[in-house]
Design a protein around this motif. Structure first.
Motif, PDB file in Angstrom:
ATOM      1  N   GLN A  94       0.836  -1.196   0.000  1.00 14.91           N
ATOM      2  CA  GLN A  94       0.000   0.000   0.000  1.00 14.91           C
ATOM      3  C   GLN A  94       0.876   1.253   0.000  1.00 14.91           C
ATOM      4  N   HIS A  95       0.392   2.295  -0.611  1.00 12.94           N
ATOM      5  CA  HIS A  95       0.976   3.641  -0.496  1.00 12.94           C
ATOM      6  C   HIS A  95      -0.173   4.621  -0.671  1.00 12.94           C
ATOM      7  N   THR A  96      -0.255   5.607   0.200  1.00 14.66           N
ATOM      8  CA  THR A  96      -1.342   6.581   0.112  1.00 14.66           C
ATOM      9  C   THR A  96      -0.794   7.959  -0.235  1.00 14.66           C
ATOM     10  N   GLU A  97      -1.343   8.527  -1.297  1.00 19.29           N
ATOM     11  CA  GLU A  97      -0.940   9.864  -1.753  1.00 19.29           C
ATOM     12  C   GLU A  97      -1.898  10.285  -2.862  1.00 19.29           C
ATOM     13  N   GLY A  98      -2.101  11.566  -3.023  1.00 20.94           N
ATOM     14  CA  GLY A  98      -2.993  12.063  -4.055  1.00 20.94           C
ATOM     15  C   GLY A  98      -2.519  11.693  -5.451  1.00 20.94           C
ATOM     16  N   VAL A  99      -3.455  11.602  -6.375  1.00 18.47           N
ATOM     17  CA  VAL A  99      -3.132  11.205  -7.744  1.00 18.47           C
ATOM     18  C   VAL A  99      -2.067  12.114  -8.354  1.00 18.47           C
ATOM     19  N   GLY A 100      -2.175  13.405  -8.107  1.00 20.90           N
ATOM     20  CA  GLY A 100      -1.280  14.360  -8.738  1.00 20.90           C
ATOM     21  C   GLY A 100       0.186  14.178  -8.395  1.00 20.90           C
ATOM     22  N   SER A 101       0.467  13.645  -7.206  1.00 19.12           N
ATOM     23  CA  SER A 101       1.863  13.489  -6.795  1.00 19.12           C
ATOM     24  C   SER A 101       2.242  12.028  -6.535  1.00 19.12           C
ATOM     25  N   PHE A 102       1.355  11.099  -6.931  1.00 17.63           N
ATOM     26  CA  PHE A 102       1.611   9.680  -6.648  1.00 17.63           C
ATOM     27  C   PHE A 102       2.867   9.217  -7.381  1.00 17.63           C
ATOM     28  N   PRO A 103       3.857   8.652  -6.669  1.00 18.20           N
ATOM     29  CA  PRO A 103       5.122   8.262  -7.315  1.00 18.20           C
ATOM     30  C   PRO A 103       4.923   7.142  -8.332  1.00 18.20           C
ATOM     31  N   LEU A 104       5.524   7.290  -9.490  1.00 19.33           N
ATOM     32  CA  LEU A 104       5.372   6.304 -10.555  1.00 19.33           C
ATOM     33  C   LEU A 104       5.820   4.923 -10.111  1.00 19.33           C
ATOM     34  N   GLN A 105       6.949   4.847  -9.401  1.00 17.88           N
ATOM     35  CA  GLN A 105       7.446   3.538  -8.987  1.00 17.88           C
ATOM     36  C   GLN A 105       6.507   2.859  -8.003  1.00 17.88           C
ATOM     37  N   LYS A 106       5.899   3.659  -7.110  1.00 17.71           N
ATOM     38  CA  LYS A 106       4.926   3.098  -6.178  1.00 17.71           C
ATOM     39  C   LYS A 106       3.715   2.554  -6.945  1.00 17.71           C
ATOM     40  N   TRP A 107       3.258   3.316  -7.929  1.00 14.75           N
ATOM     41  CA  TRP A 107       2.147   2.846  -8.764  1.00 14.75           C
ATOM     42  C   TRP A 107       2.498   1.511  -9.418  1.00 14.75           C
ATOM     43  N   ASN A 108       3.663   1.458 -10.059  1.00 18.20           N
ATOM     44  CA  ASN A 108       4.072   0.245 -10.765  1.00 18.20           C
ATOM     45  C   ASN A 108       4.190  -0.950  -9.826  1.00 18.20           C
ATOM     46  N   ASP A 109       4.753  -0.732  -8.649  1.00 17.51           N
ATOM     47  CA  ASP A 109       4.937  -1.822  -7.691  1.00 17.51           C
ATOM     48  C   ASP A 109       3.599  -2.334  -7.166  1.00 17.51           C
ATOM     49  N   ILE A 110       2.692  -1.417  -6.849  1.00 21.86           N
ATOM     50  CA  ILE A 110       1.384  -1.833  -6.329  1.00 21.86           C
ATOM     51  C   ILE A 110       0.599  -2.600  -7.385  1.00 21.86           C
ATOM     52  N   ILE A 111       0.594  -2.128  -8.611  1.00 20.23           N
ATOM     53  CA  ILE A 111      -0.111  -2.839  -9.677  1.00 20.23           C
ATOM     54  C   ILE A 111       0.523  -4.211  -9.903  1.00 20.23           C
ATOM     55  N   ALA A 112       1.838  -4.275  -9.869  1.00 17.93           N
ATOM     56  CA  ALA A 112       2.533  -5.547 -10.106  1.00 17.93           C
ATOM     57  C   ALA A 112       2.233  -6.566  -9.016  1.00 17.93           C
ATOM     58  N   ILE A 113       2.352  -6.153  -7.751  1.00 18.93           N
ATOM     59  CA  ILE A 113       2.198  -7.087  -6.640  1.00 18.93           C
ATOM     60  C   ILE A 113       0.733  -7.381  -6.346  1.00 18.93           C
ATOM     61  N   ASN A 114      -0.103  -6.358  -6.352  1.00 19.69           N
ATOM     62  CA  ASN A 114      -1.498  -6.520  -5.944  1.00 19.69           C
ATOM     63  C   ASN A 114      -2.399  -7.054  -7.053  1.00 19.69           C
ATOM     64  N   LEU A 115      -1.968  -6.937  -8.311  1.00 19.32           N
ATOM     65  CA  LEU A 115      -2.823  -7.353  -9.426  1.00 19.32           C
ATOM     66  C   LEU A 115      -2.118  -8.299 -10.396  1.00 19.32           C
ATOM     67  N   SER A 116      -1.037  -7.842 -10.999  1.00 15.22           N
ATOM     68  CA  SER A 116      -0.412  -8.645 -12.052  1.00 15.22           C
ATOM     69  C   SER A 116       0.100  -9.984 -11.533  1.00 15.22           C
ATOM     70  N   SER A 117       0.602 -10.019 -10.310  1.00 13.37           N
ATOM     71  CA  SER A 117       1.112 -11.288  -9.776  1.00 13.37           C
ATOM     72  C   SER A 117       0.006 -12.335  -9.700  1.00 13.37           C
ATOM     73  N   ALA A 118      -1.225 -11.910  -9.412  1.00 12.91           N
ATOM     74  CA  ALA A 118      -2.344 -12.857  -9.366  1.00 12.91           C
ATOM     75  C   ALA A 118      -2.618 -13.441 -10.747  1.00 12.91           C
ATOM     76  N   PHE A 119      -2.534 -12.618 -11.776  1.00  8.93           N
ATOM     77  CA  PHE A 119      -2.684 -13.129 -13.149  1.00  8.93           C
ATOM     78  C   PHE A 119      -1.640 -14.204 -13.428  1.00  8.93           C
ATOM     79  N   HIS A 120      -0.391 -13.936 -13.044  1.00 10.67           N
ATOM     80  CA  HIS A 120       0.681 -14.893 -13.328  1.00 10.67           C
ATOM     81  C   HIS A 120       0.503 -16.195 -12.553  1.00 10.67           C
ATOM     82  N   THR A 121       0.170 -16.109 -11.263  1.00 12.15           N
ATOM     83  CA  THR A 121       0.017 -17.340 -10.475  1.00 12.15           C
ATOM     84  C   THR A 121      -1.184 -18.149 -10.958  1.00 12.15           C
ATOM     85  N   ILE A 122      -2.255 -17.466 -11.325  1.00 11.85           N
ATOM     86  CA  ILE A 122      -3.428 -18.164 -11.862  1.00 11.85           C
ATOM     87  C   ILE A 122      -3.065 -18.884 -13.155  1.00 11.85           C
ATOM     88  N   GLN A 123      -2.376 -18.194 -14.041  1.00  4.97           N
ATOM     89  CA  GLN A 123      -2.018 -18.770 -15.336  1.00  4.97           C
ATOM     90  C   GLN A 123      -1.183 -20.038 -15.174  1.00  4.97           C
TER      91      GLN A 123
END
Length: 260
Positions: A94-123
């Motif tokens: 998790q990371h909490t911050e407004g959209v306007g200043s949300f760090p790109l790396q935090k976005w990428n990491d959260i999407i990768a771990i919280n979402l994309s990893s589930a796609f990979h393990t399911i597959q």
């Protein structure tokens, strides 16, 4: 029915994942444990489970941001224990911050771990489940897979994505003995939340328990947090034959948060 089956739980060295591991192990289910521990610590945890519950265990600390690491992790688990019958995608950050200043790396990491990893393990899990005509895929989403909160753009995007992914997998596997569901908890009493409660207590000059009440009831009508084990017990129910008709569902455990 479940004794001897193999469950892989991501993020299972603490919190919801660890509680779920204990609940499943009590039923004689073999475990693939995963989390942010050293190999030495992880092997010790796996041995503790193996000896306590007389089951087969494996530990891996694969980086869920990396699809190649996930592939190696899944191949190792399947080679070592034969198959993955029950997949619990629980790992999340998790990371909490407004959209306007949300760090790109935090976005990428959260999407990768919280979402994309589930796609990979399911597959990687589906071929064995399809061959065995039995499988349970349980994604730990969040109330934030159903509603939004400010400063949680990446987390909400990922959790909404998990709900959508769950529905697609359920549709594709409906005739193959495989169910896919998402559990959507509200507040859960884990060590990770204690700092947030302490900050509220300090800011408002109140007790820890009063701060906890304030935090929970700001969004959730039920004025108490879930115990992590309650989620593990719900996971176990979804693995049971009684739940074979429940698939493609986003199941709130949110104290009426989303009823408002």
């Amino acid at each position: 029915m479940l004794s001897g089956k193999v469950a892989l739980i991501t993020g299972s060295t603490s919190g919801i994942g660890l509680a779920t591991a204990h609940v499943l192990a009590e039923q004689g289910i073999n475990l693939v444990l995963h989390g942010l521990m050293s190999d030495v610590e992880g092997q010790a945890l796996a041995l503790e489970f193996a000896e306590r519950y007389q089951i087969k265990t494996l530990f891996d600390n694969a980086d869920l941001r990396d699809a190649d690491c996930i592939a190696r992790f899944m191949d190792r688990a399947i080679t070592s224990l034969g198959t993955i019958d029950i997949l619990v995608n629980n790992a999340g950050i998790q990371h909490t911050e407004g959209v306007g200043s949300f760090p790109l790396q935090k976005w990428n990491d959260i999407i990768a771990i919280n979402l994309s990893s589930a796609f990979h393990t399911i597959q990687h899990s589906l071929p064995g489940m399809r061959e065995n005509r039995w499988g349970r895929i349980i994604n730990i989403a969040s109330v934030h897979g159903l509603v939004a909160s400010i400063n949680k753009s990446a987390y909400c995007a990922a959790k909404h994505g998990i709900v959508g992914l769950t529905k697609v997998v359920a549709l594709e596997c409906a005739e193959q003995g495989i169910t896919a569901n998402a559990i959507c908890p509200g507040w859960v009493d884990t060590p990770l939340i204690n700092n947030q409660i302490s900050d509220i207590a300090s800011k408002n000059q109140t007790s820890f328990e009063d701060a906890k009440y304030q935090l929970v009831t700001a969004k959730q009508p039920l004025p108490e947090m879930l115990d992590a084990r309650q989620i593990g017990e719900f996971v176990l129910f979804l693995c049971s034959d009684s739940a074979r008709g429940i698939t493609g569902s986003a199941l709130p455990m949110d104290g009426a948060w989303t009823s408002q």
